[in-house]
Design a protein around this motif. Sequence first.
Motif, short mmCIF file in Angstrom:
data_model
loop_
_atom_site.label_atom_id
_atom_site.label_comp_id
_atom_site.label_asym_id
_atom_site.label_seq_id
_atom_site.Cartn_x
_atom_site.Cartn_y
_atom_site.Cartn_z
N SER A 219 -30.36 3.18 -51.13
CA SER A 219 -30.40 2.11 -52.15
C SER A 219 -29.55 0.92 -51.72
N LYS A 220 -28.40 1.19 -51.09
CA LYS A 220 -27.57 0.10 -50.60
C LYS A 220 -28.31 -0.67 -49.50
N ASP B 64 -30.88 -2.91 -51.17
CA ASP B 64 -30.28 -4.13 -51.73
C ASP B 64 -29.89 -5.10 -50.62
N LYS C 21 -37.50 4.37 -47.44
CA LYS C 21 -36.42 4.57 -48.40
C LYS C 21 -35.83 5.97 -48.38
N ASP D 89 -28.07 13.23 -53.05
CA ASP D 89 -27.72 12.09 -53.91
C ASP D 89 -26.97 11.03 -53.13
N ILE D 90 -26.07 11.46 -52.25
CA ILE D 90 -25.29 10.50 -51.47
C ILE D 90 -26.19 9.74 -50.49
N GLU E 35 -20.43 -4.61 -50.59
CA GLU E 35 -20.76 -3.61 -49.58
C GLU E 35 -21.45 -4.22 -48.37
N GLN F 58 -29.37 9.21 -50.85
CA GLN F 58 -30.21 8.31 -51.63
C GLN F 58 -29.45 7.05 -52.02
N SER F 59 -28.15 7.22 -52.30
CA SER F 59 -27.31 6.05 -52.59
C SER F 59 -27.21 5.13 -51.38
N VAL F 60 -27.11 5.74 -50.19
CA VAL F 60 -27.08 4.95 -48.96
C VAL F 60 -28.38 4.16 -48.79
N TYR G 93 -20.30 2.04 -45.64
CA TYR G 93 -21.70 1.66 -45.45
C TYR G 93 -21.86 0.60 -44.36
#
Length: 819
Positions: A85-86, A89, A108, A78-79, A504, A81-83, A40
């Motif tokens: 979310s990171k 944050d 987002k 899904d991957i 991360e 979307q995880s990116v 990331y």
Amino acid sequence: GHTEYASCSTLFMQEKGIFLICFEGSKVFVDPLSINVNPYFPTIGTFLDLVCEHCPNPIFALVAMKMDKCSSEENIDDILQSVASKAEDHLISIAERSTFVNQVFLLKEVVKSSSHLASKDDLDKICSTICKMCTHESLLDIKIRTIPNSWKKMLEGLKIHQKIPVSNVQQVYETIYKRSESDSSVIHSHEWKEGITLWKKVTQAVMDIHDLSPDTETIEVPPLSSVKDVLPASLLIKKREKRQSLKFAEKNSQQQATNETTIQEKQKEVISKDIQTILSLFVSTGDIFWFRNIPSLSTIIIPEPMKLIAAMRKVIRHDVQVAFRDTNFATDLKDMMERGFVSKRGFEILVNFQNEDSELSNQEIWDFLIQLHLATPIADPPSLYIPALIPDVNKAYIKETLREFRESNNSLGFFYSFLRCPEVSGLFNKMLSKLASKEFFYKMKNPGICFRKSYSEKIENRSLGVVGGLHGSLKWSADGINSPEILHFLVLEMDCDNYDKNFEFARHKGIMIYLRTDQKTADKNPFKGITLFDNIMQDLAEEGSFERFLVCTDCTHNGLENYFLNVGAGFEPQDEMEMCTSLKTGSNLSEMEGGLISPHELNSKQLSLITSVTPSTLVLRVFLQDGIQNIEKKPFQEIRSSLQAGDQVWIYRDAKTTSCNPVASLMPYAHVVVYVGGGEVVHVAKDMQCCNGFLLGTICRVPMDSVIKDNDQVFLGHKIPEFSHSVNIRNKIAQKAIACADEPHLVFDYDHRSNCEAFANLMTGAAPPADTVLGAQEGQIHCYIAGICHLVNCLKVYRFRRRNLAYVVQQRLKERELQ
């Protein structure tokens, strides 16, 4: 891109803008067999950090490119979307820590693209998303208005200059171009209103092509319905008003901020609203540079941005060796390539290598590099530290040097921790520029400091951990001025998270310093050389804006990162019994439970950092430097219950509070007693036996109420010295005082030196018996009283029996085995 692009890209970042963070989609799919388990940050996070360091109101959209290279077996959505979310944050963390960032907007939903799989629907969606961000008033303050032709004519006329003061722009505008906007509109026709209406319809049609999915979860801080309606999958983060953590503060930062505010206020008074509007418009279109947030550049504009970039590229370039091919200055080139230091002569060679027309003088280019934070100045000798010139091959050298320092038995590690924010981004460079100074005999005959190689991670593909380093050596005089020791050092810049092992993105900025000695000099413990770096750090930052940690050497040898946390200025340990610990919660728990490691104590080299503290005349006299009458006092009844054995209680006396006291009528003073517990004190009193002589004192143990009244003004005296701290030291002080008061009573020659305070200081250790000065009040004694005491002592000089206070106390304590 090349060095030139990476370094100069920040110049185009204004107060507000849209940034598309583009990355290869396949790079965020982690291969279980890959060493890179955290893709990331190198692909996305590093660029979020870069933008937030230079743009206070950024607008971000993540774009995953080359999606055709992604495996069809992966759960792509899904991957991604995880990116997202990171990234969310990460940006929330930046907004929490930064005092520079005002507002951050993040789309987002990751935009997907592929040149091989492109379709009309995909392109329409991308176009629609970007259009909505670009045209939303709440994000970019977009307003439809006509632009007078006079503005563009004025800009064209200014392009003959490479830089021009804003005041000159205003003068030109008011004397030549200012006229009715209706007579010189770019949309100058009778149908201009219809043109605007048509433009609005076209914009709305594009915006309606494709709406973003409303199913995406949204978080808004605080909610902004207008943005939410247009871009449902979005996040708006505003700067928090209340901060819980200490932020980085530069030395004299408050005064600097005041000066900058004054400059900006004066600028607003001088520059008309019209000119501010005109210049802001052309800044937003990229036609000019106007660095309003840099006080030294806020009064000028750059009409041709690319000319400034070209001037900077004369120095910041990836092929500096080419400019030195026909010169005989190998030393300058070596300094530049291995350490990033550009001498004045080397700078002139780079600037003059390409004979391009430029209105900027060499000195102006030098100044621009510093003001735009592309270089850090070194005052003496005049030179620049430009990390962008350091080749990537130096990374391997610094990495290997770090391994050697960590494995050495003659090295110590020291760690400064800051919250990561834009304000600390240049701290490492500033420290290096301070080290490269003639103050430390840098580049002089028989220099006091020299540098081997340095390294600075480029922004593209920047990884977490060590991002910069400098290896060198210095001479440190540990014992005397005639035999300085060689001390090798390694200074590292780190992006890290103190509390999360699997972080991360970086929440903290670290400056790690390793010092290493040669085997033959290790026993001399010259590690107090860390005070050189500590003094520089204290010059750069306020004390409360960073923390110090001492690296546990034994854990380092075992491949672990544990620290001693209780350290003060100069990394002096504050607790000799402290055991090392990890900053990261639970990171070493499994190793400890398995018995693989155990906490370590401070080793002898770390203990050598402790300054030997002994009582001194200076410490005693500082206690009353403002006058005894100005010390804060309280009625005795207010502190009675809080007294502890070993406390010194000073009972204030002056002409107002004490009658029939000739000493108090001449000067204010304090009678000092030692509290020994049980409601009793030990103090010096007048010896009433005439046969012993005159002006003699003795030591008595009495109930404290017989000496101190409830309404007496008192204060606590000298504290127990820290070198004497132990759990039973107060009991020891009480035992010593009681022993001196036991029968047979001690009798001594009383004078202005051997008095009640001197006795109390001998008991607590605030003054050693060998000192000539035993009390703070001695230096404030009235000359009449001092003269009388000297006269009496002269009359006693031929007496055979010695009755000095320190002597008789020392003899009594030896008898009772309390010395």
